[in-house]
Motif scaffolding. Structure first.
Motif, PDB file in Angstrom:
ATOM      1  N   GLN A 190       0.859  -1.187   0.000  1.00  0.00           N
ATOM      2  CA  GLN A 190       0.000   0.000   0.000  1.00  0.00           C
ATOM      3  C   GLN A 190       0.889   1.229   0.000  1.00  0.00           C
ATOM      4  O   GLN A 190       1.908   1.263   0.683  1.00  0.00           O
ATOM      5  CB  GLN A 190      -0.898  -0.003   1.242  1.00  0.00           C
ATOM      6  N   ASN A 191       0.500   2.252  -0.761  1.00  0.00           N
ATOM      7  CA  ASN A 191       1.284   3.486  -0.853  1.00  0.00           C
ATOM      8  C   ASN A 191       2.738   3.135  -1.190  1.00  0.00           C
ATOM      9  O   ASN A 191       2.987   2.544  -2.219  1.00  0.00           O
ATOM     10  CB  ASN A 191       1.163   4.290   0.432  1.00  0.00           C
ATOM     11  N   ARG A 192       3.689   3.459  -0.309  1.00  0.00           N
ATOM     12  CA  ARG A 192       5.088   3.084  -0.558  1.00  0.00           C
ATOM     13  C   ARG A 192       5.569   2.032   0.433  1.00  0.00           C
ATOM     14  O   ARG A 192       6.777   1.933   0.708  1.00  0.00           O
ATOM     15  CB  ARG A 192       5.989   4.329  -0.522  1.00  0.00           C
ATOM     16  N   LEU A 193       4.638   1.251   0.936  1.00  0.00           N
ATOM     17  CA  LEU A 193       4.959   0.119   1.798  1.00  0.00           C
ATOM     18  C   LEU A 193       5.116  -1.135   0.950  1.00  0.00           C
ATOM     19  O   LEU A 193       4.216  -1.482   0.169  1.00  0.00           O
ATOM     20  CB  LEU A 193       3.860  -0.097   2.837  1.00  0.00           C
ATOM     21  N   TYR A 194       6.248  -1.808   1.120  1.00  0.00           N
ATOM     22  CA  TYR A 194       6.537  -3.033   0.370  1.00  0.00           C
ATOM     23  C   TYR A 194       6.854  -4.161   1.342  1.00  0.00           C
ATOM     24  O   TYR A 194       7.380  -3.945   2.438  1.00  0.00           O
ATOM     25  CB  TYR A 194       7.742  -2.839  -0.545  1.00  0.00           C
ATOM     26  N   LEU A 195       6.553  -5.363   0.920  1.00  0.00           N
ATOM     27  CA  LEU A 195       7.062  -6.562   1.565  1.00  0.00           C
ATOM     28  C   LEU A 195       8.293  -7.010   0.800  1.00  0.00           C
ATOM     29  O   LEU A 195       8.284  -7.044  -0.438  1.00  0.00           O
ATOM     30  CB  LEU A 195       6.010  -7.674   1.546  1.00  0.00           C
ATOM     31  N   HIS A 196       9.344  -7.339   1.517  1.00  0.00           N
ATOM     32  CA  HIS A 196      10.572  -7.790   0.873  1.00  0.00           C
ATOM     33  C   HIS A 196      10.867  -9.213   1.307  1.00  0.00           C
ATOM     34  O   HIS A 196      10.968  -9.508   2.502  1.00  0.00           O
ATOM     35  CB  HIS A 196      11.747  -6.886   1.243  1.00  0.00           C
ATOM     36  N   PHE A 197      10.992 -10.107   0.333  1.00  0.00           N
ATOM     37  CA  PHE A 197      11.245 -11.521   0.595  1.00  0.00           C
ATOM     38  C   PHE A 197      12.658 -11.875   0.161  1.00  0.00           C
ATOM     39  O   PHE A 197      13.174 -11.338  -0.807  1.00  0.00           O
ATOM     40  CB  PHE A 197      10.257 -12.402  -0.180  1.00  0.00           C
ATOM     41  N   ASP A 198      13.251 -12.814   0.871  1.00  0.00           N
ATOM     42  CA  ASP A 198      14.556 -13.328   0.460  1.00  0.00           C
ATOM     43  C   ASP A 198      14.852 -14.562   1.305  1.00  0.00           C
ATOM     44  O   ASP A 198      14.039 -14.976   2.134  1.00  0.00           O
ATOM     45  CB  ASP A 198      15.656 -12.279   0.643  1.00  0.00           C
ATOM     46  N   THR A 199      16.016 -15.129   1.089  1.00  0.00           N
ATOM     47  CA  THR A 199      16.482 -16.245   1.898  1.00  0.00           C
ATOM     48  C   THR A 199      17.801 -15.842   2.535  1.00  0.00           C
ATOM     49  O   THR A 199      18.540 -15.014   1.998  1.00  0.00           O
ATOM     50  CB  THR A 199      16.693 -17.508   1.044  1.00  0.00           C
ATOM     51  N   GLU A 200      18.100 -16.419   3.683  1.00  0.00           N
ATOM     52  CA  GLU A 200      19.343 -16.076   4.361  1.00  0.00           C
ATOM     53  C   GLU A 200      20.544 -16.637   3.604  1.00  0.00           C
ATOM     54  O   GLU A 200      20.413 -17.511   2.756  1.00  0.00           O
ATOM     55  CB  GLU A 200      19.327 -16.581   5.800  1.00  0.00           C
ATOM     56  N   PHE A 201      21.707 -16.132   3.921  1.00  0.00           N
ATOM     57  CA  PHE A 201      22.936 -16.552   3.258  1.00  0.00           C
ATOM     58  C   PHE A 201      24.031 -16.688   4.307  1.00  0.00           C
ATOM     59  O   PHE A 201      23.879 -16.234   5.452  1.00  0.00           O
ATOM     60  CB  PHE A 201      23.350 -15.529   2.193  1.00  0.00           C
TER      61      PHE A 201
END
Length: 292
Positions: A190-201
């Motif tokens: 919403q607006n400039r809110l993002y969900l960021h996904f990734d995996t650990e390294f």
């Protein structure tokens, strides 16, 4: 000296948590003093539009955070801040709404990794309230909710999926927990809110086996880091200063970045050669090998 997209400044290498995916700092624990921070900003301001309060540690532990933000604003340098958000209260929220901030990232996956089965409701509510204030008061501010390891079959994955469900309910969105992070890492909420996904390294370290001697990296090309004691390092993963290029207190930044060691490292990347021992042991560098 070329411009950099960001400079990582470690204002504190002290963290209020100890995540399993984030190795403990072996260096002396400390907080950057205000005089050193001002000297750093004065030197990096002509060469970047953005500093990132992140390398190791959590910036919210620093008692001078508000003063550091004012110094950045004075020099027209925008701030990108990364925090686990556990220390977020009204005072910290007020600071993080300052116009100097361009982006604030909350590493939500840190909570379940540290607090086991504790309910994250109060923790998330503080972050949600801050986010919704930002919608009204700072609509230009980017906010990322980092929620890594959704596909992990261990307990952390289940806890993070539970957090995802609460975010979906709060902001009336639906996001597949099976998202392929190799294809899509960010999802607009919403607006400039993002969900960021990734995996650990695995963080690079000199006691790990060599993974290869060829490759490229964005270190010294798009960014570099400055540790809490003023040591300049080529990238944000050199957490123990395995590749010290110089200290801000002792040399001008342009001299440090133009030093023989820095030039050799950068020229090596241009030839797809990893000249430093730490780089040869870096798993993260594999992410840059396609299309670089």
């Amino acid at each position: 000296m070329s411009r950099f997209s960001k400079v990582n400044i470690e204002i504190s290498n002290i963290c209020n948590l100890q995540c399993s995916f984030c190795p403990e700092v072996q260096r002396h624990k400390g907080l950057m003093d205000e005089a050193l921070f001002r000297r750093i900003i004065e030197q990096v301001a002509p060469h970047t539009d953005q500093v990132c309060f992140h390398l190791m540690g959590d910036p919210l532990v620093h008692p001078k955070l508000a003063e550091f933000v004012d110094i950045c604003h004075e020099h027209q340098v925008r701030i990108f801040l990364v925090t686990n958000g556990v220390l977020l209260r009204d005072k910290q929220a007020e600071i993080l709404l300052h116009p100097a901030f361009r982006q604030v990232n909350f590493s939500l996956h840190s909570f379940g990794d540290n607090y086991g089965d504790k309910d994250p409701g109060a923790y998330l509510e503080r972050i949600f309230r801050y986010t919704e204030r930002a919608f009204l008061e700072r609509p230009d501010l980017y906010i990322n909710f980092r929620l890594w390891n959704l596909g992990d079959p261990r307990g952390s994955g289940e806890k993070n999926r539970g957090m995802l469900a609460r975010i979906e309910e709060r902001y009336q969105v639906k996001i597949s927990p099976d998202i392929d992070v190799r294809v899509q890492k960010s999802h607009l909420v919403q607006n400039r809110l993002y969900l960021h996904f990734d995996t650990e390294f695995t963080w690079p370290a000199l006691d790990l086996p060599v993974l290869g001697t060829q490759g490229r990296c964005h270190g010294l090309r798009s960014h570099f880091g400055i540790l809490v004691d003023g040591t300049v390092v080529p990238c944000c993963l050199d957490k123990e200063a395995a590749i010290p290029l110089g200290r801000i207190q002792d040399q001008d930044l342009s001299e440090i970045l133009g030093s023989p060691r820095a030039r050799a490292l950068l020229q090596g990347f241009q030839r797809r050669q990893l000249v430093e021992d730490l780089c040869q042991r870096c798993q993260y560098i594999e992410r840059f090998q396609t299309g670089t």
